[in-house]
Design a protein around this motif. Structure first.
Motif, mmCIF file in Angstrom:
data_model
loop_
_atom_site.group_PDB
_atom_site.id
_atom_site.type_symbol
_atom_site.label_atom_id
_atom_site.label_comp_id
_atom_site.label_asym_id
_atom_site.label_seq_id
_atom_site.Cartn_x
_atom_site.Cartn_y
_atom_site.Cartn_z
ATOM 1 N N GLU A 27 0.836 -1.200 0.000
ATOM 2 C CA GLU A 27 0.000 0.000 0.000
ATOM 3 C C GLU A 27 0.870 1.250 0.000
ATOM 4 O O GLU A 27 2.068 1.182 0.254
ATOM 5 N N LYS A 59 -4.493 3.012 -11.520
ATOM 6 C CA LYS A 59 -5.945 2.977 -11.318
ATOM 7 C C LYS A 59 -6.559 1.784 -12.052
ATOM 8 O O LYS A 59 -7.374 1.039 -11.491
ATOM 9 N N MET A 62 -5.430 -1.503 -10.293
ATOM 10 C CA MET A 62 -6.128 -1.720 -9.031
ATOM 11 C C MET A 62 -7.581 -2.115 -9.270
ATOM 12 O O MET A 62 -8.119 -2.971 -8.559
ATOM 13 N N HIS A 63 -8.208 -1.536 -10.263
ATOM 14 C CA HIS A 63 -9.590 -1.907 -10.580
ATOM 15 C C HIS A 63 -9.676 -3.387 -10.950
ATOM 16 O O HIS A 63 -10.619 -4.082 -10.582
ATOM 17 N N LYS A 64 -8.653 -3.849 -11.650
ATOM 18 C CA LYS A 64 -8.649 -5.245 -12.103
ATOM 19 C C LYS A 64 -8.269 -6.229 -10.998
ATOM 20 O O LYS A 64 -8.849 -7.306 -10.891
ATOM 21 N N ASP A 66 -7.451 -5.461 -7.360
ATOM 22 C CA ASP A 66 -7.796 -5.205 -5.959
ATOM 23 C C ASP A 66 -9.233 -5.669 -5.745
ATOM 24 O O ASP A 66 -10.170 -4.883 -5.748
ATOM 25 N N LYS A 67 -9.382 -6.981 -5.545
ATOM 26 C CA LYS A 67 -10.707 -7.612 -5.535
ATOM 27 C C LYS A 67 -11.647 -7.046 -4.483
ATOM 28 O O LYS A 67 -12.842 -6.946 -4.716
ATOM 29 N N ASN A 68 -11.137 -6.686 -3.315
ATOM 30 C CA ASN A 68 -12.010 -6.148 -2.274
ATOM 31 C C ASN A 68 -12.046 -4.612 -2.276
ATOM 32 O O ASN A 68 -12.630 -4.013 -1.389
ATOM 33 N N ALA A 69 -11.403 -3.994 -3.261
ATOM 34 C CA ALA A 69 -11.428 -2.544 -3.470
ATOM 35 C C ALA A 69 -11.055 -1.742 -2.223
ATOM 36 O O ALA A 69 -11.634 -0.708 -1.942
ATOM 37 N N ASP A 70 -10.034 -2.214 -1.485
ATOM 38 C CA ASP A 70 -9.609 -1.488 -0.289
ATOM 39 C C ASP A 70 -8.401 -0.592 -0.550
ATOM 40 O O ASP A 70 -7.869 0.018 0.365
ATOM 41 N N GLY A 71 -7.948 -0.541 -1.813
ATOM 42 C CA GLY A 71 -6.827 0.325 -2.162
ATOM 43 C C GLY A 71 -5.468 -0.259 -1.813
ATOM 44 O O GLY A 71 -4.460 0.426 -1.883
ATOM 45 N N GLU A 77 -4.246 -11.464 -3.351
ATOM 46 C CA GLU A 77 -4.420 -10.721 -4.601
ATOM 47 C C GLU A 77 -3.142 -10.763 -5.428
ATOM 48 O O GLU A 77 -3.194 -10.950 -6.642
#
Length: 168
Positions: A27, A59, A62-64, A66-71, A77
């Motif tokens: 992160e 961006k 991460m969209h592709k 980061d499955k849980n969209a936590d950044g 992952e």
């Protein structure tokens, strides 16, 4: 990401390289370093990168992934991103999905009831896990996986996993 497949040990080295603070996530600045090195590797491999800037690429990536969209990128992952020869990490996650399943597995494999999973017990767990997932393996590979798990989670270096270490 057209790379040669990584061994479990190489995957762990990659993870530790990018998770510099050891908190279990890639992160912030670690994520920036990950993208910069990924772009550099892609250019070095002759992969023509679009003219987008790094922020746009990050961006999209991460969209592709980061499955849980936590950044943040978690180990599971990253395991889906990097081509690992035998993805026992994902196998482990699928087998032990809840805390009750985790405790059930703990009790089953702590055969001597010592409160620890020693290397031989861990090896038995991984063997059963790979059989359940229909993943072929041989003795040297099983030994490598056992040692990799110990390297990943045996924080005090005693050669066995306590409950807190295993739950990580």
């Amino acid at each position: 990401l057209h790379l040669a497949e990584l061994t479990a040990s190489q995957f762990l080295d990659v993870w530790r390289h990018f998770d510099a603070d050891g908190n279990g996530y890639i992160e912030g600045k670690e994520l920036e370093n990950f993208f910069q090195e990924l772009e550099s590797a892609r250019k070095g491999a002759g992969v023509d990168s679009k003219k987008d800037n790094l922020a746009d690429k990050m961006k999209e990536f991460m969209h592709k992934y980061d499955k849980n969209a936590d950044g943040k990128i978690e180990m599971a992952e990253l395991a889906q991103i990097l081509p690992t020869e035998e993805n026992f990490l994902l196998c482990f996650r699928q087998h032990v999905g809840s805390s009750s399943e985790f405790m059930e597995a703990w009790r089953r494999y702590d055969t001597d009831r010592s409160g620890y999973i020693e290397a031989n017990e861990l090896k038995g767990f991984l063997s059963d896990l790979l059989k359940k997932a229909n993943r072929p393996y041989d003795e040297p590979k099983l030994q490598e996986y056992t040692q990799t798990i110990l390297r990943m989670f045996d924080m005090n270096g005693d050669g066995k996993l306590g409950l807190s270490e295993m739950s990580r």
